[in-house]
Design an enzyme around this catalytic site. Structure first.
Site, PDB file in Angstrom:
ATOM      1  N   LYS A 260       0.857  -1.198   0.000  1.00 24.73           N
ATOM      2  CA  LYS A 260       0.000   0.000   0.000  1.00 24.73           C
ATOM      3  C   LYS A 260       0.885   1.238   0.000  1.00 24.73           C
ATOM      4  O   LYS A 260       1.803   1.354   0.804  1.00 24.73           O
ATOM      5  CB  LYS A 260      -0.905  -0.010   1.230  1.00 24.73           C
ATOM      6  CG  LYS A 260      -1.759   1.254   1.368  1.00 24.73           C
ATOM      7  CD  LYS A 260      -2.544   1.254   2.681  1.00 24.73           C
ATOM      8  CE  LYS A 260      -3.168   2.612   2.937  1.00 24.73           C
ATOM      9  NZ  LYS A 260      -3.831   2.692   4.257  1.00 24.73           N
ATOM     10  N   ASP A 265      -2.527  10.576   3.465  1.00 25.96           N
ATOM     11  CA  ASP A 265      -3.943  10.234   3.576  1.00 25.96           C
ATOM     12  C   ASP A 265      -4.659  11.266   4.431  1.00 25.96           C
ATOM     13  O   ASP A 265      -4.567  11.246   5.654  1.00 25.96           O
ATOM     14  CB  ASP A 265      -4.107   8.836   4.184  1.00 25.96           C
ATOM     15  CG  ASP A 265      -5.569   8.457   4.370  1.00 25.96           C
ATOM     16  OD1 ASP A 265      -6.428   9.078   3.708  1.00 25.96           O
ATOM     17  OD2 ASP A 265      -5.842   7.539   5.156  1.00 25.96           O
ATOM     18  N   LYS A 272      -9.990  13.264   8.094  1.00 27.25           N
ATOM     19  CA  LYS A 272      -9.491  12.952   9.430  1.00 27.25           C
ATOM     20  C   LYS A 272      -9.534  14.229  10.268  1.00 27.25           C
ATOM     21  O   LYS A 272      -8.997  15.258   9.870  1.00 27.25           O
ATOM     22  CB  LYS A 272      -8.060  12.423   9.349  1.00 27.25           C
ATOM     23  CG  LYS A 272      -7.947  11.073   8.644  1.00 27.25           C
ATOM     24  CD  LYS A 272      -6.502  10.612   8.588  1.00 27.25           C
ATOM     25  CE  LYS A 272      -6.357   9.331   7.792  1.00 27.25           C
ATOM     26  NZ  LYS A 272      -6.965   8.172   8.465  1.00 27.25           N
ATOM     27  N   ASP A 284       1.499   6.361   5.687  1.00 33.43           N
ATOM     28  CA  ASP A 284       0.514   5.460   5.086  1.00 33.43           C
ATOM     29  C   ASP A 284       1.039   4.784   3.824  1.00 33.43           C
ATOM     30  O   ASP A 284       0.313   4.025   3.187  1.00 33.43           O
ATOM     31  CB  ASP A 284      -0.784   6.219   4.791  1.00 33.43           C
ATOM     32  CG  ASP A 284      -2.015   5.356   4.972  1.00 33.43           C
ATOM     33  OD1 ASP A 284      -1.908   4.309   5.633  1.00 33.43           O
ATOM     34  OD2 ASP A 284      -3.078   5.720   4.454  1.00 33.43           O
ATOM     35  N   ASP A 343     -12.227   7.389   3.732  1.00 34.48           N
ATOM     36  CA  ASP A 343     -11.011   7.172   4.519  1.00 34.48           C
ATOM     37  C   ASP A 343     -10.637   5.692   4.607  1.00 34.48           C
ATOM     38  O   ASP A 343      -9.685   5.335   5.285  1.00 34.48           O
ATOM     39  CB  ASP A 343     -11.185   7.757   5.926  1.00 34.48           C
ATOM     40  CG  ASP A 343      -9.865   7.913   6.655  1.00 34.48           C
ATOM     41  OD1 ASP A 343      -8.816   7.952   5.975  1.00 34.48           O
ATOM     42  OD2 ASP A 343      -9.869   7.989   7.895  1.00 34.48           O
ATOM     43  N   GLU A 345      -9.470   4.050   1.996  1.00 31.74           N
ATOM     44  CA  GLU A 345      -9.018   4.161   0.607  1.00 31.74           C
ATOM     45  C   GLU A 345      -7.910   3.183   0.251  1.00 31.74           C
ATOM     46  O   GLU A 345      -7.754   2.802  -0.902  1.00 31.74           O
ATOM     47  CB  GLU A 345      -8.538   5.591   0.334  1.00 31.74           C
ATOM     48  CG  GLU A 345      -7.122   5.929   0.785  1.00 31.74           C
ATOM     49  CD  GLU A 345      -6.867   5.751   2.274  1.00 31.74           C
ATOM     50  OE1 GLU A 345      -5.740   5.372   2.634  1.00 31.74           O
ATOM     51  OE2 GLU A 345      -7.799   5.994   3.073  1.00 31.74           O
ATOM     52  N   ARG A 347      -7.527   0.047   0.782  1.00 29.18           N
ATOM     53  CA  ARG A 347      -8.031  -1.215   0.230  1.00 29.18           C
ATOM     54  C   ARG A 347      -8.508  -1.040  -1.209  1.00 29.18           C
ATOM     55  O   ARG A 347      -8.488  -1.987  -1.989  1.00 29.18           O
ATOM     56  CB  ARG A 347      -9.142  -1.758   1.128  1.00 29.18           C
ATOM     57  CG  ARG A 347     -10.376  -0.895   1.204  1.00 29.18           C
ATOM     58  CD  ARG A 347     -11.270  -1.269   2.376  1.00 29.18           C
ATOM     59  NE  ARG A 347     -10.661  -0.905   3.648  1.00 29.18           N
ATOM     60  CZ  ARG A 347     -11.215  -1.171   4.836  1.00 29.18           C
ATOM     61  NH1 ARG A 347     -12.363  -1.822   4.898  1.00 29.18           N
ATOM     62  NH2 ARG A 347     -10.621  -0.799   5.948  1.00 29.18           N
TER      63      ARG A 347
END
Length: 490
Positions: A260, A265, A272, A284, A343, A345, A347
């Protein structure tokens, strides 16, 4: 720094500082330690007595010796109880020694630690990893360097003659870990999808890897609607990175590692909020960083295995182009996804990356991602979750992790939980109920694998640490580069 394997022992080595590992309950000096105590004029026993040194795990004691002594300083580190001694105990002991040496501004160091399980090669590798990873500090963004004064120049590994290959391999693996650390430590205005692609270009050029970078138009042609749905809000273009290592002969097997790679993010329109740790979301892309770190190491170690390294790099940002809560995205395998939380995202990017990886007709796929806070709630900061429907692959990864001293816990793929992911208007939603959030995330990813043996690693906790300990300093840890390398080499 020059790390050398030598046949010398504590009884004939001379140099600036000697470091010894001692087991708890073994502070009464007998045999070799007794002879060393005589050689040092009784100083070893004095240090143990005056410091009340019990050799508990993580403890240490230091003393200076007289000017006529063949050694100027002595460092003792506790190894804990012999029955609790593991390979990773050596890494932590070596890290303890290295930090003491740095603090004392030592230039030459002799290390004497017990051989683990009659395996000098494993012992050597663990000690080298402990020294190098504990000494690594990322000061790239300081205007003035804080590391001043003398630095460690020479390390002799006592009683480990002939282990030059093990030293070299450990140094290569540590270089990969350090690359991953520095990518994760880098802020989002420094590490972007563009600079991640440039890092991949450097690896390809330096180590003979094959590189393909799919631009947005290429991803559109492949139908990567899930990945591009996340990417479209950012002003920076997405970069779908595909590095390949191929051995000279026919590969014994073909593997894919998928990381990933969200370089920042924000949460998207489900932003967030304050207190959610948004300022840490540069991390992230920890999965992608470890993927590139593993690529750097594997390309130099040259196993008889073909390995594909895949990073679907992008940001998850806010703009007039951002995906909305409620949007429906179509992934490259044709499955439709109702986005009920922007949020969640990571996946979405992994979905298309996993489809791409399986189309390469590899023998196994491992994805790694800072995917869910739920995994941290379940397992804490030090343990990664592992999900796989293939027990053979799961066992391989757990064995590789044990060798690396990196902690994983296998979690269930409870198919019943996927009921909560079903959408009345699409094939699935991208999040389910709060309960079992890390499990439902893994079940979501499972929808994008057909038949290939696959494992998912949720590394949200161990990829970062706020405190110094063992081989890690504050910040990015480079987890789980060493596990990935061990898995490929096995």
């Amino acid at each position: 720094m020059d790390i050398r394997a030598t046949e010398q022992t504590i009884l004939n080595w001379t140099g600036e500082t000697l470091a010894l590992g001692i087991f708890e309950g073994a502070t009464e000096l007998t045999e070799e330690l007794g002879e060393l105590n005589e050689r040092l004029g009784g100083t070893l026993q004095e240090l143990i007595t005056e410091e009340e040194f019990e050799a508990k795990t993580g403890t240490s004691a230091v003393t200076r010796l007289g000017k006529d002594s063949p050694i100027r300083k002595l460092i003792l580190v506790g190894l804990g109880k012999p029955e609790d001694f593991k390979l990773h105990s050596l890494r932590n002991a070596a890290a303890n020694i290295a930090r003491s040496a740095k603090k004392l501004k030592i230039k030459t160091l002799g290390i004497s630690l017990p051989v683990f399980n009659n395996a000098p090669t494993l012992t050597t590798g663990a000690i080298v990893e402990g020294v190098l990873l504990a000494l690594h500090t990322d000061l790239r963004f300081k205007s003035e360097p804080e590391d001043k004064g003398a630095k460690l120049e020479t390390v002799d590994l006592l009683g480990l003659a002939g282990q030059e290959t093990a030293i070299n391999q450990a140094q290569i693996i540590c270089d990969g870990v350090i690359l991953a650390r520095e990518l994760v430590n880098g802020p989002a205005n420094s590490v972007t999808p563009i600079t991640m692609a440039q890092t991949a270009e450097t690896l390809a050029s330096d180590y003979g890897l094959t590189l393909t970078i799919l631009e947005q138009e290429d991803c559109e042609k492949l139908g990567m609607g899930a990945y591009l749905g996340v990417a479209k809000a950012s002003d920076l273009p997405p970069k779908f990175i595909h590095l390949t290592y191929k051995p000279e002969g026919t590969p014994k097997r073909k593997l894919a590692i998928v990381g990933k790679s969200l370089t920042f993010d924000s949460g998207g329109l489900n932003i967030k909020v304050s207190g959610s740790g948004i300022e840490t979301m540069k991390m992230d892309m920890g999965g992608g960083a470890a993927t590139l770190g593993a690529a750097k190491a594997i390309a130099q170690l040259k196993p008889d295995v073909e390995v594909h390294f895949i990073c679907a790099a992008t940001e998850n940002m806010i703009s007039g182009k951002a995906m909305h809560p409620g949007d429906i995205l179509t992934a490259s395998n044709g499955k439709t996804i109702e986005v009920n939380n922007t949020d969640a995202e990571g996946r979405l990017t992994l979905a298309d990356a996993l489809v791409f990886a399986e189309q390469l007709e590899v023998d196994a796929i491992v994805d790694l991602a800072t995917l869910t806070g739920a995994c941290i709630i379940a397992l804490g900061d030090d343990i990664s979750g592992l999900w796989s429907p293939n027990e053979e692959l799961a066992t391989q990864l757990k064995t590789a992790a044990e060798l690396a001293g990196e902690k994983f816990w296998q979690m269930p793929l409870e198919e019943k939980y996927f009921e909560g992911m079903k959408s009345p208007i699409a094939d699935m939603k991208n999040t389910g109920p709060r309960a079992g959030g890390s499990i439902t995330a893994a079940l979501f990813l499972k929808q994008f694998i057909k038949e290939t043996p696959w494992a998912h690693l949720d590394i949200a906790g161990p990829v970062w640490t706020d405190k110094e300990g063992g081989i890690n300093n504050t910040g990015a840890t480079g987890f789980p580069v060493r596990t990935l390398v061990n898995w490929v080499l096995s």
